[in-house]
Design an enzyme around this catalytic site. Structure first.
Site, PDB file in Angstrom:
ATOM      1  N   SER A  67       0.823  -1.209   0.000  1.00 25.67           N
ATOM      2  CA  SER A  67       0.000   0.000   0.000  1.00 25.67           C
ATOM      3  C   SER A  67       0.853   1.253   0.000  1.00 25.67           C
ATOM      4  CB  SER A  67      -0.920   0.007   1.222  1.00 25.67           C
ATOM      5  OG  SER A  67      -0.190  -0.260   2.408  1.00 25.67           O
ATOM      6  N   ASP A 105       5.351  -7.247   2.474  1.00 21.67           N
ATOM      7  CA  ASP A 105       4.613  -7.686   1.288  1.00 21.67           C
ATOM      8  C   ASP A 105       5.567  -8.020   0.151  1.00 21.67           C
ATOM      9  OD1 ASP A 105       1.862  -7.871   1.603  1.00 21.67           O
ATOM     10  OD2 ASP A 105       1.543  -5.721   1.366  1.00 21.67           O
ATOM     11  N   GLU A 204      -9.496  -9.792   3.514  1.00 20.01           N
ATOM     12  CA  GLU A 204      -9.814  -8.397   3.173  1.00 20.01           C
ATOM     13  C   GLU A 204     -11.104  -8.287   2.358  1.00 20.01           C
ATOM     14  OE1 GLU A 204      -7.972  -4.371   1.027  1.00 20.01           O
ATOM     15  OE2 GLU A 204      -6.721  -6.165   1.264  1.00 20.01           O
TER      16      GLU A 204
END
Length: 287
Positions: A67, A105, A204
């Site tokens: 993100s 990530d 999510e």
């Protein structure tokens, strides 16, 4: 008996980036797995040393999320994130923390090609950052890769439901699992990822019933984001929960309006500079 020092030996007088020396009690992957069904796990994203310092005392895990594409680099989605980005920001977060387990990530294109490709890139991230684990997005199709990594000493956090790296296939960031077929597929994805050895799974953007079913069916902790309070933990993008952006997803709770705080402080500074009231005499070095 280990001869490693039990405290950090950092000169905190020379750099604002150095954390205060603390006992080295960083959470490990096995201890996180043991939290299944227990006290909820707290996870937030971090991309810099200073933010890691502020979040670390309160979090069980710090996620160096891709993100950062939007938050740090202003990219439209996470597809453009590179290995270099993740390695540099991951190392910064590890340097700024001493308690939380740091998860990095793996960016789009760094693990989907083959288990061998995934291992090479995951090993690089762990070596260059000192992080505890990596996170990958995907379900049944990624299960062999997750098993390959975990059998070779690389802890893996899974991620099912809304998977932002697949935005071009999904066509956006809408809630997943509205149809019975898709709901069943998401549950199957999570079960496959858990059986492959993932030590935890991010769920999510799914209907709450799906998150609850997954949490009851897998033996590893589930971390919800736009899922359910019944998950074994929660994660948010820190900048969203702090109110740094005007627009945030529906599932985000703003705990502060930091954008207004920053705007007000900068406005005050600019006004004092233009009126020549800053700096004052006691803020100027004299010979």
């Amino acid at each position: 008996m280990s001869t490693l020092p039990k405290t950090l030996t950092l000169d905190t007088s020379t750099s604002r980036a150095n954390p205060t020396p603390q006992l080295m009690k960083r959470l490990t992957v096995p201890r996180i797995r043991q939290r299944k069904g227990g006290e909820p796990l707290v996870m937030l994203t971090a991309y810099t040393v200073r933010m890691a310092q502020l979040l670390d005392p309160h979090c069980d895990m710090l996620l160096v999320g891709d993100s950062l594409a939007q938050v740090i680099y202003g990219l439209p989605h996470t597809v453009g994130v590179t290995m270099d980005m993740m390695a540099l920001h991951g190392a910064a977060v590890v340097r700024g923390s001493y308690h939380a387990a740091v998860i990095v990530d793996m960016p789009f294109g760094s693990y989907e090609g083959s288990p061998e490709q995934a291992f090479d890139n995951a090993a690089r991230l762990l070596k260059e950052t000192g992080a505890a684990a990596v996170k990958v997005e995907g379900g049944k199709v990624l299960a062999p890769t997750i098993e390959f990594l975990t059998q070779r000493g690389i802890p893996v956090m899974g991620h099912v439901g809304l998977t932002p790296q697949a935005v071009n296939i999904l066509g956006g960031y809408g809630v997943r699992g509205k149809s019975e077929e898709e709901a069943r597929s998401i549950v199957e994805d999570a079960v496959a990822v858990a059986k492959a050895g993932a030590f935890s799974i991010v769920i999510e953007g799914v209907l709450e019933s799906i998150a609850i079913e997954i949490t009851s069916k897998v033996d590893c902790p589930t971390i919800g984001i736009g899922a359910s309070a019944q998950c074994d933990g929660q994660v948010l993008v820190t900048d969203d929960m702090l109110g740094m952006f005007e627009r945030v997803p529906k599932f985000v709770k703003r705990y502060q309006d930091m954008a207004s705080v920053v705007n007000g402080a900068v406005q005050d500074y600019a006004g004092e500079v233009r009126s020549r009231s800053f700096p004052t005499s006691d803020q100027i070095y004299e010979g």
